[in-house]
Design a protein around this motif. Sequence first.
Motif, PDB file in Angstrom:
ATOM      1  N   GLN A  49     -15.553 -51.305 -64.794  1.00 21.43           N
ATOM      2  CA  GLN A  49     -14.259 -51.372 -64.131  1.00 21.43           C
ATOM      3  C   GLN A  49     -13.595 -50.008 -63.981  1.00 21.43           C
ATOM      4  OE1 GLN A  49     -11.357 -53.597 -66.289  1.00 21.43           O
ATOM      5  NE2 GLN A  49      -9.714 -52.600 -65.163  1.00 21.43           N
ATOM      6  N   ALA A  50     -13.636 -49.187 -65.028  1.00 20.02           N
ATOM      7  CA  ALA A  50     -12.958 -47.887 -64.968  1.00 20.02           C
ATOM      8  C   ALA A  50     -13.529 -47.018 -63.853  1.00 20.02           C
ATOM      9  CB  ALA A  50     -13.072 -47.173 -66.311  1.00 20.02           C
ATOM     10  N   GLY A  51     -14.849 -47.019 -63.709  1.00 19.72           N
ATOM     11  CA  GLY A  51     -15.468 -46.255 -62.643  1.00 19.72           C
ATOM     12  C   GLY A  51     -15.225 -46.871 -61.285  1.00 19.72           C
ATOM     13  N   PHE A  52     -15.221 -48.207 -61.236  1.00 20.28           N
ATOM     14  CA  PHE A  52     -15.010 -48.916 -59.970  1.00 20.28           C
ATOM     15  C   PHE A  52     -13.676 -48.526 -59.335  1.00 20.28           C
ATOM     16  CE2 PHE A  52     -12.872 -52.474 -57.906  1.00 20.28           C
ATOM     17  CZ  PHE A  52     -13.761 -52.793 -56.899  1.00 20.28           C
ATOM     18  N   ARG A  53     -12.633 -48.414 -60.138  1.00 14.82           N
ATOM     19  CA  ARG A  53     -11.297 -48.119 -59.622  1.00 14.82           C
ATOM     20  C   ARG A  53     -11.227 -46.762 -58.926  1.00 14.82           C
ATOM     21  NH1 ARG A  53      -7.251 -51.433 -60.967  1.00 14.82           N
ATOM     22  NH2 ARG A  53      -7.513 -52.925 -62.673  1.00 14.82           N
ATOM     23  N   ARG A  54     -12.157 -45.873 -59.223  1.00 12.16           N
ATOM     24  CA  ARG A  54     -12.131 -44.526 -58.653  1.00 12.16           C
ATOM     25  C   ARG A  54     -13.102 -44.349 -57.487  1.00 12.16           C
ATOM     26  NH1 ARG A  54     -10.389 -44.279 -63.688  1.00 12.16           N
ATOM     27  NH2 ARG A  54      -8.853 -42.685 -64.265  1.00 12.16           N
ATOM     28  N   LEU A  55     -13.805 -45.400 -57.138  1.00 12.38           N
ATOM     29  CA  LEU A  55     -14.690 -45.335 -55.977  1.00 12.38           C
ATOM     30  C   LEU A  55     -13.858 -45.400 -54.703  1.00 12.38           C
ATOM     31  CD1 LEU A  55     -17.581 -47.744 -57.062  1.00 12.38           C
ATOM     32  CD2 LEU A  55     -17.651 -45.241 -56.989  1.00 12.38           C
ATOM     33  N   PRO A  56     -14.369 -44.865 -53.591  1.00 14.39           N
ATOM     34  CA  PRO A  56     -13.665 -44.999 -52.308  1.00 14.39           C
ATOM     35  C   PRO A  56     -13.408 -46.471 -51.988  1.00 14.39           C
ATOM     36  CG  PRO A  56     -15.434 -43.403 -52.119  1.00 14.39           C
ATOM     37  CD  PRO A  56     -15.591 -44.043 -53.463  1.00 14.39           C
ATOM     38  N   GLU A  57     -12.306 -46.744 -51.319  1.00 12.02           N
ATOM     39  CA  GLU A  57     -11.872 -48.120 -51.072  1.00 12.02           C
ATOM     40  C   GLU A  57     -12.917 -48.935 -50.328  1.00 12.02           C
ATOM     41  OE1 GLU A  57      -8.159 -50.514 -48.913  1.00 12.02           O
ATOM     42  OE2 GLU A  57      -8.108 -48.328 -49.131  1.00 12.02           O
ATOM     43  N   SER A  58     -13.557 -48.326 -49.318  1.00  9.70           N
ATOM     44  CA  SER A  58     -14.551 -49.075 -48.540  1.00  9.70           C
ATOM     45  C   SER A  58     -15.730 -49.494 -49.407  1.00  9.70           C
ATOM     46  CB  SER A  58     -15.046 -48.231 -47.367  1.00  9.70           C
ATOM     47  OG  SER A  58     -15.612 -47.007 -47.824  1.00  9.70           O
ATOM     48  N   LEU A  59     -16.151 -48.631 -50.343  1.00 11.28           N
ATOM     49  CA  LEU A  59     -17.259 -48.973 -51.232  1.00 11.28           C
ATOM     50  C   LEU A  59     -16.830 -50.040 -52.235  1.00 11.28           C
ATOM     51  CD1 LEU A  59     -20.193 -48.399 -51.911  1.00 11.28           C
ATOM     52  CD2 LEU A  59     -19.445 -46.547 -53.415  1.00 11.28           C
ATOM     53  N   GLN A  60     -15.576 -49.989 -52.688  1.00 11.32           N
ATOM     54  CA  GLN A  60     -15.059 -51.032 -53.575  1.00 11.32           C
ATOM     55  C   GLN A  60     -15.178 -52.411 -52.917  1.00 11.32           C
ATOM     56  OE1 GLN A  60     -11.103 -50.418 -55.065  1.00 11.32           O
ATOM     57  NE2 GLN A  60     -11.543 -48.373 -55.877  1.00 11.32           N
TER      58      GLN A  60
ATOM     59  N   ASP B 109     -19.976 -44.171 -47.515  1.00 13.46           N
ATOM     60  CA  ASP B 109     -20.210 -45.234 -46.535  1.00 13.46           C
ATOM     61  C   ASP B 109     -21.628 -45.185 -45.989  1.00 13.46           C
ATOM     62  OD1 ASP B 109     -17.634 -46.120 -46.864  1.00 13.46           O
ATOM     63  OD2 ASP B 109     -16.854 -45.159 -45.048  1.00 13.46           O
ATOM     64  N   GLN B 110     -22.202 -43.976 -45.902  1.00  8.33           N
ATOM     65  CA  GLN B 110     -23.530 -43.829 -45.329  1.00  8.33           C
ATOM     66  C   GLN B 110     -24.602 -44.514 -46.185  1.00  8.33           C
ATOM     67  OE1 GLN B 110     -24.718 -42.560 -42.370  1.00  8.33           O
ATOM     68  NE2 GLN B 110     -26.572 -43.476 -43.199  1.00  8.33           N
ATOM     69  N   TRP B 111     -24.345 -44.631 -47.485  1.00  4.15           N
ATOM     70  CA  TRP B 111     -25.360 -45.199 -48.372  1.00  4.15           C
ATOM     71  C   TRP B 111     -25.722 -46.628 -48.003  1.00  4.15           C
ATOM     72  CZ3 TRP B 111     -22.405 -43.779 -53.523  1.00  4.15           C
ATOM     73  CH2 TRP B 111     -22.297 -42.391 -53.613  1.00  4.15           C
ATOM     74  N   THR B 112     -24.743 -47.387 -47.557  1.00  4.65           N
ATOM     75  CA  THR B 112     -24.976 -48.811 -47.286  1.00  4.65           C
ATOM     76  C   THR B 112     -25.208 -49.100 -45.807  1.00  4.65           C
ATOM     77  OG1 THR B 112     -22.572 -49.144 -47.194  1.00  4.65           O
ATOM     78  CG2 THR B 112     -23.663 -49.545 -49.305  1.00  4.65           C
TER      79      THR B 112
ATOM     80  N   PHE C 136     -29.808 -44.142 -47.841  1.00  5.59           N
ATOM     81  CA  PHE C 136     -29.539 -43.065 -48.796  1.00  5.59           C
ATOM     82  C   PHE C 136     -30.667 -42.035 -48.712  1.00  5.59           C
ATOM     83  CE2 PHE C 136     -29.805 -41.138 -53.013  1.00  5.59           C
ATOM     84  CZ  PHE C 136     -28.480 -40.857 -53.309  1.00  5.59           C
ATOM     85  N   LEU C 137     -30.329 -40.822 -48.304  1.00  2.00           N
ATOM     86  CA  LEU C 137     -31.345 -39.784 -48.110  1.00  2.00           C
ATOM     87  C   LEU C 137     -31.828 -39.250 -49.455  1.00  2.00           C
ATOM     88  CD1 LEU C 137     -32.970 -37.875 -46.273  1.00  2.00           C
ATOM     89  CD2 LEU C 137     -31.002 -36.318 -46.322  1.00  2.00           C
ATOM     90  N   LEU C 138     -33.137 -39.310 -49.667  1.00  3.18           N
ATOM     91  CA  LEU C 138     -33.748 -38.818 -50.896  1.00  3.18           C
ATOM     92  C   LEU C 138     -34.921 -37.916 -50.507  1.00  3.18           C
ATOM     93  CD1 LEU C 138     -33.578 -38.975 -53.950  1.00  3.18           C
ATOM     94  CD2 LEU C 138     -34.977 -41.036 -53.885  1.00  3.18           C
ATOM     95  N   VAL C 139     -34.753 -36.615 -50.729  1.00  2.00           N
ATOM     96  CA  VAL C 139     -35.746 -35.627 -50.315  1.00  2.00           C
ATOM     97  C   VAL C 139     -36.595 -35.210 -51.514  1.00  2.00           C
ATOM     98  CG1 VAL C 139     -36.113 -33.335 -49.334  1.00  2.00           C
ATOM     99  CG2 VAL C 139     -34.275 -34.783 -48.461  1.00  2.00           C
ATOM    100  N   PHE C 140     -37.903 -35.317 -51.378  1.00  2.00           N
ATOM    101  CA  PHE C 140     -38.835 -34.878 -52.415  1.00  2.00           C
ATOM    102  C   PHE C 140     -39.426 -33.539 -51.990  1.00  2.00           C
ATOM    103  CE2 PHE C 140     -38.494 -39.403 -52.935  1.00  2.00           C
ATOM    104  CZ  PHE C 140     -38.546 -39.606 -54.304  1.00  2.00           C
ATOM    105  N   GLU C 141     -39.280 -32.550 -52.861  1.00  5.56           N
ATOM    106  CA  GLU C 141     -39.754 -31.191 -52.594  1.00  5.56           C
ATOM    107  C   GLU C 141     -40.864 -30.870 -53.592  1.00  5.56           C
ATOM    108  OE1 GLU C 141     -37.538 -26.892 -52.111  1.00  5.56           O
ATOM    109  OE2 GLU C 141     -37.216 -27.993 -53.975  1.00  5.56           O
TER     110      GLU C 141
END
Length: 335
Positions: A110-121, A20-23, A28-33
């Motif tokens: 579709q196959a991957g979509f079905r396994r995403l968290p419901e809120s992200l779907q 949920d945090q991504w949207t 989306f936290l992206l750290v460059f080291e």
Amino acid sequence: ALLLKLTFAVEGRIGQSECDQWTRAPGFLLVFEGLLSVVNKERIMLEDTISAVEALKLFQVRLVPDFVPSELGDPSQSPHRNDIPFADGEGNCEIDLELRGREVLLYIPQAGFRRLPESLQKEVLSAQGAVVRFFPVLFTQGIDIQQTMVTTFGGDNIKKGQAKSVDLQNEVNTKGLRDLNEFCFQTRPIDHRETSSSQRQAVHPLVHALHSTIQESSISLKNVDLLKEVERACLLLGGCRVTFCKSGKDRTGMALTLEQSRQLGERFHCGLTQSRLLRDANIMRVHGVRLLVAEKNIGKKVYSINSLQAQFLPVLFRPPQQVCEDMNIMKKDLS
């Protein structure tokens, strides 16, 4: 980085709250080291990276279905061409992407979509799709012989108005800390009664150790504790991290094997003594995949670090002697 996180979501390795945090803001936290020495060509690379990381804030990814939502079940309805590998939970498949200006469209099968968290779907199926914006943060710490030379003897060939090398590195890390601290307060608020101005002056507990090592360490030292705390904070915050050096195989290989050894100790209670960390890191450096990365780049299973150069690296970042480059001053720099 986002595809990796999507794979974790499909496999059930991360929960709905992290997805949920991504949207949501801040994104989306992206750290460059970075492990670049702040001198000569590597300074130029760092300056380019600073600009690129800032520019990343202008880009976004939109997740949309790669099937007809009303039919939800016929993969043959997908109008898009598959391009890049993606684990959809039923085996490896491919996922299509499309670049539109500063936006990347990711078509979720579709196959991957079905396994995403419901809120992200639900967001993916919405009219606008699930929009992911980035919150990039940059840290850097030079660790090789060039860094030693510039901090010990100077030797900066800087133009008028440019910051000295050690000052530039400190400025990058101070800004990175400030940005990461802001991210912490936005995503892990401590007291909702606090005002935004008072939060900006405080240090969030998740980055307190990082704050201490930046503020208390000399800017002329190779602060390897900074790298450790950056890695730990990114992991705790559910972000993705990109570790890089000049070639992405030598110093990067040392840093990643060290982190894997540390994770082994923390997760499986193997101990965090320096001798244990170095022993297991060296096993991975000799027998792990990082040596194959080096071979793919230069044609042989050695790191482009000779025994002299290794002596200037921090102890935990030194490769074993048997996978060091031969001493040959006439040889081309492959690092």
